[in-house]
Design a protein around this motif. Structure first.
Motif, PDB file in Angstrom:
ATOM      1  N   GLU A 104       4.416 -26.936 -24.626  1.00 53.03           N
ATOM      2  CA  GLU A 104       5.221 -26.814 -23.404  1.00 53.03           C
ATOM      3  C   GLU A 104       4.368 -26.720 -22.154  1.00 53.03           C
ATOM      4  N   ARG A 105       3.401 -25.817 -22.123  1.00 55.80           N
ATOM      5  CA  ARG A 105       2.652 -25.585 -20.896  1.00 55.80           C
ATOM      6  C   ARG A 105       1.762 -26.764 -20.537  1.00 55.80           C
ATOM      7  N   VAL A 106       1.094 -27.352 -21.514  1.00 60.09           N
ATOM      8  CA  VAL A 106       0.261 -28.514 -21.216  1.00 60.09           C
ATOM      9  C   VAL A 106       1.111 -29.643 -20.639  1.00 60.09           C
ATOM     10  N   ALA A 107       2.260 -29.900 -21.266  1.00 58.18           N
ATOM     11  CA  ALA A 107       3.132 -30.974 -20.784  1.00 58.18           C
ATOM     12  C   ALA A 107       3.627 -30.691 -19.371  1.00 58.18           C
ATOM     13  N   LEU A 108       4.068 -29.466 -19.121  1.00 58.64           N
ATOM     14  CA  LEU A 108       4.589 -29.132 -17.799  1.00 58.64           C
ATOM     15  C   LEU A 108       3.496 -29.096 -16.732  1.00 58.64           C
ATOM     16  N   ASN A 109       2.280 -28.693 -17.125  1.00 60.56           N
ATOM     17  CA  ASN A 109       1.176 -28.714 -16.161  1.00 60.56           C
ATOM     18  C   ASN A 109       0.938 -30.134 -15.656  1.00 60.56           C
ATOM     19  N   PHE A 110       0.877 -31.077 -16.581  1.00 60.47           N
ATOM     20  CA  PHE A 110       0.673 -32.471 -16.186  1.00 60.47           C
ATOM     21  C   PHE A 110       1.866 -32.989 -15.380  1.00 60.47           C
ATOM     22  N   LEU A 111       3.065 -32.794 -15.906  1.00 63.90           N
ATOM     23  CA  LEU A 111       4.262 -33.309 -15.242  1.00 63.90           C
ATOM     24  C   LEU A 111       4.431 -32.730 -13.836  1.00 63.90           C
ATOM     25  N   GLY A 112       4.272 -31.427 -13.712  1.00 62.13           N
ATOM     26  CA  GLY A 112       4.456 -30.785 -12.416  1.00 62.13           C
ATOM     27  C   GLY A 112       3.418 -31.225 -11.404  1.00 62.13           C
ATOM     28  N   HIS A 113       2.161 -31.282 -11.848  1.00 63.13           N
ATOM     29  CA  HIS A 113       1.073 -31.669 -10.939  1.00 63.13           C
ATOM     30  C   HIS A 113       1.234 -33.109 -10.472  1.00 63.13           C
ATOM     31  N   LEU A 114       1.450 -34.015 -11.416  1.00 62.03           N
ATOM     32  CA  LEU A 114       1.548 -35.428 -11.052  1.00 62.03           C
ATOM     33  C   LEU A 114       2.829 -35.719 -10.270  1.00 62.03           C
ATOM     34  N   SER A 115       3.915 -35.072 -10.635  1.00 61.14           N
ATOM     35  CA  SER A 115       5.158 -35.273  -9.884  1.00 61.14           C
ATOM     36  C   SER A 115       5.048 -34.700  -8.476  1.00 61.14           C
ATOM     37  N   GLY A 116       4.276 -33.633  -8.313  1.00 60.81           N
ATOM     38  CA  GLY A 116       4.040 -33.099  -6.973  1.00 60.81           C
ATOM     39  C   GLY A 116       3.302 -34.090  -6.094  1.00 60.81           C
ATOM     40  N   TRP A 270      -5.383 -35.271   1.079  1.00 57.41           N
ATOM     41  CA  TRP A 270      -4.634 -34.116   0.585  1.00 57.41           C
ATOM     42  C   TRP A 270      -3.556 -34.499  -0.416  1.00 57.41           C
ATOM     43  N   LEU A 271      -3.182 -35.770  -0.477  1.00 54.15           N
ATOM     44  CA  LEU A 271      -2.165 -36.171  -1.447  1.00 54.15           C
ATOM     45  C   LEU A 271      -2.570 -35.769  -2.859  1.00 54.15           C
ATOM     46  N   THR A 272      -3.843 -35.936  -3.172  1.00 55.42           N
ATOM     47  CA  THR A 272      -4.311 -35.602  -4.521  1.00 55.42           C
ATOM     48  C   THR A 272      -4.910 -34.210  -4.631  1.00 55.42           C
ATOM     49  N   HIS A 273      -5.504 -33.692  -3.552  1.00 49.50           N
ATOM     50  CA  HIS A 273      -6.173 -32.393  -3.721  1.00 49.50           C
ATOM     51  C   HIS A 273      -5.329 -31.187  -3.309  1.00 49.50           C
ATOM     52  N   SER A 274      -4.202 -31.410  -2.617  1.00 52.05           N
ATOM     53  CA  SER A 274      -3.465 -30.240  -2.128  1.00 52.05           C
ATOM     54  C   SER A 274      -1.949 -30.340  -2.249  1.00 52.05           C
ATOM     55  N   SER A 275      -1.430 -31.369  -2.890  1.00 48.71           N
ATOM     56  CA  SER A 275       0.026 -31.455  -3.030  1.00 48.71           C
ATOM     57  C   SER A 275       0.533 -30.331  -3.921  1.00 48.71           C
ATOM     58  N   PRO A 276       1.606 -29.643  -3.528  1.00 46.46           N
ATOM     59  CA  PRO A 276       2.139 -28.572  -4.373  1.00 46.46           C
ATOM     60  C   PRO A 276       2.773 -29.134  -5.639  1.00 46.46           C
ATOM     61  N   CYS A 277       2.670 -28.365  -6.697  1.00 44.69           N
ATOM     62  CA  CYS A 277       3.257 -28.733  -7.982  1.00 44.69           C
ATOM     63  C   CYS A 277       4.774 -28.789  -7.871  1.00 44.69           C
ATOM     64  N   LEU A 278       5.400 -29.791  -8.479  1.00 45.90           N
ATOM     65  CA  LEU A 278       6.853 -29.854  -8.516  1.00 45.90           C
ATOM     66  C   LEU A 278       7.348 -28.941  -9.639  1.00 45.90           C
ATOM     67  N   ASP A 279       8.365 -28.163  -9.340  1.00 46.35           N
ATOM     68  CA  ASP A 279       8.863 -27.163 -10.290  1.00 46.35           C
ATOM     69  C   ASP A 279       9.754 -27.818 -11.354  1.00 46.35           C
TER      70      ASP A 279
END
Length: 285
Positions: A104-116, A270-279
């Motif tokens: 769960e956490r690995v999947a959500l880490n990737f999904l949230g970060h990339l979707s952000g 900043w698109l890649t280094h500072s975008s907030p994670c999507l919840d």
């Protein structure tokens, strides 16, 4: 601006997922799930969006579960680049509870970060969508995740700058200073050593530097931290001689004004280094 985004190579996704799972599971595994959940317990869960945004990373979700158990099925309801809203069901996961919760956490880490990243990119793209300008990222990426973060930019409707030092020449202020401060010398040296498919970009901070660069015909000129009037003058001076890239401090508040000066590219680190994670969350039905 709807583009078909080719998926990342499966071998690249699998390697990144394997490394992330090894980091999380270590040499022992998921102590919590293994000690509390019966091995034969099956569950059905949903990946649910808790924010509006733009989706990226569904192939990684599939790879996470596939590496943990062949018995987990992943039904992705929305493809990458989809615009999502709170409450949307992104995917349904069914199968043994242990591997689903372990991944769960690995999947959500990737999904949230990339979707952000995709969401932040889409927000900027939408602001300038009616203008002949491209929104790009830079090399300011998380080590080891560059291909994924740049993929997320593409999912958001943006484009990629060079991927590394190996696929394009960008003469920045320090390169020019290192060879004595002469822009023309730097450009000509770069051209002499470059392959016929390599483009040359040079960074300038002032209109005086631009004037010195133009006779040497760089392919792209990076206009660094220039104000709107300077940008307009740079466009007039250059004509169609080179692609003009505006960079430095571009935000949602300033992007449209900069694009309206006539530059060809907006680059935003900043698109890649500072975008907030999507919840996003995983909910058991």
């Amino acid at each position: 601006m709807n583009k078909v985004i080719p998926p990342l190579p499966k071998i690249l996704v699998a390697q990144a997922v394997e490394n992330a799972l090894l980091e999380d599971l270590g040499s022992v595994g998921d102590l919590t799930s293994d000690s509390t959940i019966p091995a034969d317990l099956a569950i059905t869960t949903h990946i649910v969006s808790r924010q509006a945004g733009c989706l990226a990373g569904t192939d990684i979700l599939v790879s996470v579960m596939a590496q943990l158990s062949s018995e987990v099925t992943v039904d992705a309801h929305m493809p990458d680049s989809s615009i999502i809203k709170p409450g949307d069901h992104i995917a349904t996961l069914s199968g043994p509870a242990r591997p689903i919760l372990s991944g769960e956490r690995v999947a959500l880490n990737f999904l949230g970060h990339l979707s952000g990243i995709a969401t932040a990119t889409r927000n900027i793209v939408d602001l300038v969508d009616d203008l002949p300008v491209r929104v790009t990222c830079t090399r300011k990426t998380t080590p080891g995740l560059r291909a994924f973060e740049k993929y997320a930019v593409r999912c958001g409707g943006g484009f990629n700058h060079r991927f590394g030092l190996y696929d394009g020449i960008l003469l920045k202020d320090n390169h020019i200073a290192a060879v004595g401060g002469d822009i023309g010398t730097a450009i000509e040296s770069a051209r002499a050593g470059a392959g016929h498919m390599i483009k040359i970009e040079v960074e300038v901070d002032t209109l005086a530097q631009l004037e010195k660069a133009l006779p040497h015909n760089p392919d792209i000129i990076l206009l660094d931290n220039m104000g709107l009037e300077e940008l307009r003058q740079a466009v007039a001076m250059t004509g169609k001689q080179a692609i003009l890239e505006a960079s430095g401090g571009i935000t949602a508040a300033t992007a449209r004004g900069i694009a309206e000066t006539g530059v060809d590219v907006l680059s935003l680190g900043w698109l890649t280094h500072s975008s907030p994670c999507l919840d996003l969350g995983l909910d058991i039905l």
